[in-house]
Design an enzyme around this catalytic site. Structure first.
Site, PDB file in Angstrom:
ATOM      1  N   PRO A   1      -6.214  -0.129  -4.635  1.00  0.00           N
ATOM      2  CA  PRO A   1      -4.787   0.065  -4.869  1.00  0.00           C
ATOM      3  C   PRO A   1      -3.894  -0.603  -3.835  1.00  0.00           C
ATOM      4  CG  PRO A   1      -5.827   2.102  -4.152  1.00  0.00           C
ATOM      5  CD  PRO A   1      -6.932   1.138  -4.464  1.00  0.00           C
ATOM      6  N   ASN A   2      -2.805  -1.151  -4.349  1.00  0.00           N
ATOM      7  CA  ASN A   2      -1.717  -1.758  -3.563  1.00  0.00           C
ATOM      8  C   ASN A   2      -2.077  -3.114  -2.971  1.00  0.00           C
ATOM      9  OD1 ASN A   2       0.177   0.447  -3.904  1.00  0.00           O
ATOM     10  ND2 ASN A   2      -1.216   1.629  -2.604  1.00  0.00           N
TER      11      ASN A   2
ATOM     12  N   ARG B   1       4.003  -6.507   0.776  1.00  0.00           N
ATOM     13  CA  ARG B   1       3.802  -5.156   1.258  1.00  0.00           C
ATOM     14  C   ARG B   1       3.616  -5.123   2.782  1.00  0.00           C
ATOM     15  NH1 ARG B   1      -2.121  -2.323   0.793  1.00  0.00           N
ATOM     16  NH2 ARG B   1      -1.408  -0.288   1.514  1.00  0.00           N
TER      17      ARG B   1
ATOM     18  N   TYR C   1      -0.070  -6.178   7.150  1.00  0.00           N
ATOM     19  CA  TYR C   1      -1.025  -6.879   6.285  1.00  0.00           C
ATOM     20  C   TYR C   1      -0.816  -8.393   6.214  1.00  0.00           C
ATOM     21  CZ  TYR C   1      -2.048  -2.110   4.869  1.00  0.00           C
ATOM     22  OH  TYR C   1      -2.382  -0.783   4.876  1.00  0.00           O
TER      23      TYR C   1
ATOM     24  N   ASN D   1     -12.724  -3.842  -0.502  1.00  0.00           N
ATOM     25  CA  ASN D   1     -11.585  -3.248   0.193  1.00  0.00           C
ATOM     26  C   ASN D   1     -11.029  -2.216  -0.767  1.00  0.00           C
ATOM     27  OD1 ASN D   1      -9.324  -2.441   1.488  1.00  0.00           O
ATOM     28  ND2 ASN D   1      -8.528  -4.486   1.939  1.00  0.00           N
TER      29      ASN D   1
ATOM     30  N   ALA E   1      -6.582   2.630   0.067  1.00  0.00           N
ATOM     31  CA  ALA E   1      -6.489   4.048   0.427  1.00  0.00           C
ATOM     32  C   ALA E   1      -7.657   4.872  -0.133  1.00  0.00           C
ATOM     33  CB  ALA E   1      -5.163   4.613  -0.068  1.00  0.00           C
TER      34      ALA E   1
ATOM     35  N   HIS F   1     -10.517   6.236   2.062  1.00  0.00           N
ATOM     36  CA  HIS F   1     -10.393   7.466   2.845  1.00  0.00           C
ATOM     37  C   HIS F   1     -10.453   8.726   1.984  1.00  0.00           C
ATOM     38  CE1 HIS F   1      -9.019   4.327   5.495  1.00  0.00           C
ATOM     39  NE2 HIS F   1      -7.944   4.127   4.788  1.00  0.00           N
TER      40      HIS F   1
ATOM     41  N   ASP G   1     -20.046   7.485  -4.746  1.00  0.00           N
ATOM     42  CA  ASP G   1     -21.163   7.828  -5.641  1.00  0.00           C
ATOM     43  C   ASP G   1     -21.519   6.658  -6.560  1.00  0.00           C
ATOM     44  OD1 ASP G   1     -21.429  10.301  -4.509  1.00  0.00           O
ATOM     45  OD2 ASP G   1     -20.508  11.412  -6.154  1.00  0.00           O
TER      46      ASP G   1
ATOM     47  N   GLU H   1     -17.875  -3.195   3.521  1.00  0.00           N
ATOM     48  CA  GLU H   1     -16.527  -2.624   3.506  1.00  0.00           C
ATOM     49  C   GLU H   1     -15.623  -3.500   4.357  1.00  0.00           C
ATOM     50  OE1 GLU H   1     -16.400   1.452   4.927  1.00  0.00           O
ATOM     51  OE2 GLU H   1     -14.253   1.293   5.377  1.00  0.00           O
TER      52      GLU H   1
ATOM     53  N   HIS I   1     -11.456  -4.425   5.630  1.00  0.00           N
ATOM     54  CA  HIS I   1     -10.038  -4.069   5.723  1.00  0.00           C
ATOM     55  C   HIS I   1      -9.305  -5.191   6.426  1.00  0.00           C
ATOM     56  CE1 HIS I   1     -10.941  -0.012   4.430  1.00  0.00           C
ATOM     57  NE2 HIS I   1     -11.962  -0.031   5.280  1.00  0.00           N
ATOM     58  N   LEU I   2      -8.109  -5.464   5.954  1.00  0.00           N
ATOM     59  CA  LEU I   2      -7.257  -6.452   6.631  1.00  0.00           C
ATOM     60  C   LEU I   2      -6.856  -5.940   8.007  1.00  0.00           C
ATOM     61  CD1 LEU I   2      -5.339  -6.801   3.382  1.00  0.00           C
ATOM     62  CD2 LEU I   2      -6.067  -8.863   4.555  1.00  0.00           C
ATOM     63  N   SER I   3      -6.395  -4.703   8.056  1.00  0.00           N
ATOM     64  CA  SER I   3      -5.929  -4.107   9.309  1.00  0.00           C
ATOM     65  C   SER I   3      -7.100  -3.424  10.023  1.00  0.00           C
ATOM     66  CB  SER I   3      -4.823  -3.084   9.019  1.00  0.00           C
ATOM     67  OG  SER I   3      -5.337  -1.997   8.268  1.00  0.00           O
TER      68      SER I   3
ATOM     69  N   ARG J   1      -5.047   2.731  13.678  1.00  0.00           N
ATOM     70  CA  ARG J   1      -3.923   3.260  12.893  1.00  0.00           C
ATOM     71  C   ARG J   1      -4.005   4.788  12.800  1.00  0.00           C
ATOM     72  NH1 ARG J   1      -3.327  -0.018   7.541  1.00  0.00           N
ATOM     73  NH2 ARG J   1      -1.289   1.025   7.613  1.00  0.00           N
TER      74      ARG J   1
ATOM     75  N   ARG K   1      -6.856   7.361   8.490  1.00  0.00           N
ATOM     76  CA  ARG K   1      -7.517   6.113   8.107  1.00  0.00           C
ATOM     77  C   ARG K   1      -8.852   5.906   8.842  1.00  0.00           C
ATOM     78  NH1 ARG K   1      -3.416   3.513   5.109  1.00  0.00           N
ATOM     79  NH2 ARG K   1      -1.390   4.081   5.923  1.00  0.00           N
TER      80      ARG K   1
HETATM   81  C1  DQA Z   1      -6.519  -1.263   4.053  1.00  0.00           C
HETATM   82  C2  DQA Z   1      -6.359  -0.073   5.010  1.00  0.00           C
HETATM   83  C3  DQA Z   1      -6.157   1.205   4.219  1.00  0.00           C
HETATM   84  O1  DQA Z   1      -6.011   2.307   5.102  1.00  0.00           O
HETATM   85  C4  DQA Z   1      -4.902   1.109   3.374  1.00  0.00           C
HETATM   86  O2  DQA Z   1      -4.729   2.269   2.602  1.00  0.00           O
HETATM   87  C5  DQA Z   1      -4.876  -0.101   2.532  1.00  0.00           C
HETATM   88  C6  DQA Z   1      -5.351  -1.368   3.094  1.00  0.00           C
HETATM   89  C7  DQA Z   1      -6.626  -2.603   4.806  1.00  0.00           C
HETATM   90  O3  DQA Z   1      -7.052  -3.566   4.195  1.00  0.00           O
HETATM   91  O4  DQA Z   1      -6.263  -2.683   5.991  1.00  0.00           O
HETATM   92  O5  DQA Z   1      -4.393  -0.096   1.415  1.00  0.00           O
HETATM   93  O6  DQA Z   1      -7.718  -1.086   3.314  1.00  0.00           O
END
Ligand code: DQA
Length: 140
Positions: free
Chosen positions: A9-10, A17, A22, A70, A73, A76, A83, A94, A96-98, A103, A107
């Site tokens: 998501p997002n 964003r 990001y 990725n 959210a 978390h 599963d 796994e 993550h950009l950040s 943070r 997270r």
């Molecule tokens: C994220 C970090 C997550 O905590 C956040 O909800 C995201 C992006 C990242 O790529 O840094 O949507 O996965």
């Protein structure tokens, strides 16, 4: 080898964003970087969804050899995605950009990390590139 890149998501909002966290790059640009990195030696497929069930469904049906995930959210919160990964038992990285550990505390918890091959967090688009490099290295 076939690698599936799943974004949750997002992440379709990258480039618009929270740019200070990001960056400015769109998801499309990141995906193009990965295709270039693959250089015809790996087949890279992409899937983005804002819906947990759709991500679960894609994990069930993919025939990829490995998954770069990725989950945004859902990382978390989602026992369902965890599963699904356990159900197919494919190697997952796994990403993550950040740097999620620098943070908010919520997270720091991931439902994926302990069942993943590894976690790459904090390198922006390069987090995905490093993950793809790993899979390509395994295949060579
Ligand atoms: C994220 C970090 C997550 O905590 C956040 O909800 C995201 C992006 C990242 O790529 O840094 O949507 O996965």
């Amino acid at each position: 080898m076939k690698v599936l890149v799943i974004n949750g998501p997002n992440l379709n909002m990258l480039g618009k964003r929270e740019k200070s966290i990001y960056g400015e790059m769109t998801l499309e640009t990141i995906n193009e970087m990965l295709v270039q990195k693959a250089d015809g030696k790996a087949l890279v497929e992409f899937f983005q969804s804002n819906h947990e069930g759709d991500i679960v469904g894609m994990i069930h049906r993919t025939d990829a050899d490995g998954i770069i995930l990725n989950a945004g959210a859902y990382t978390h919160t989602s026992i369902a995605i965890r599963d699904a990964l356990l159900a197919v038992s494919k190697p997952v990285i796994e990403v993550h950009l950040s740097n999620v550990f620098a943070r908010e505390e919520f997270r720091h918890k991931s439902y994926i990390s302990d069942i993943a091959k590894g976690v790459i967090s904090g390198f922006g688009a390069m987090s995905y590139v490093f993950a793809l490099e790993y899979f390509m290295e395994q295949d060579s």
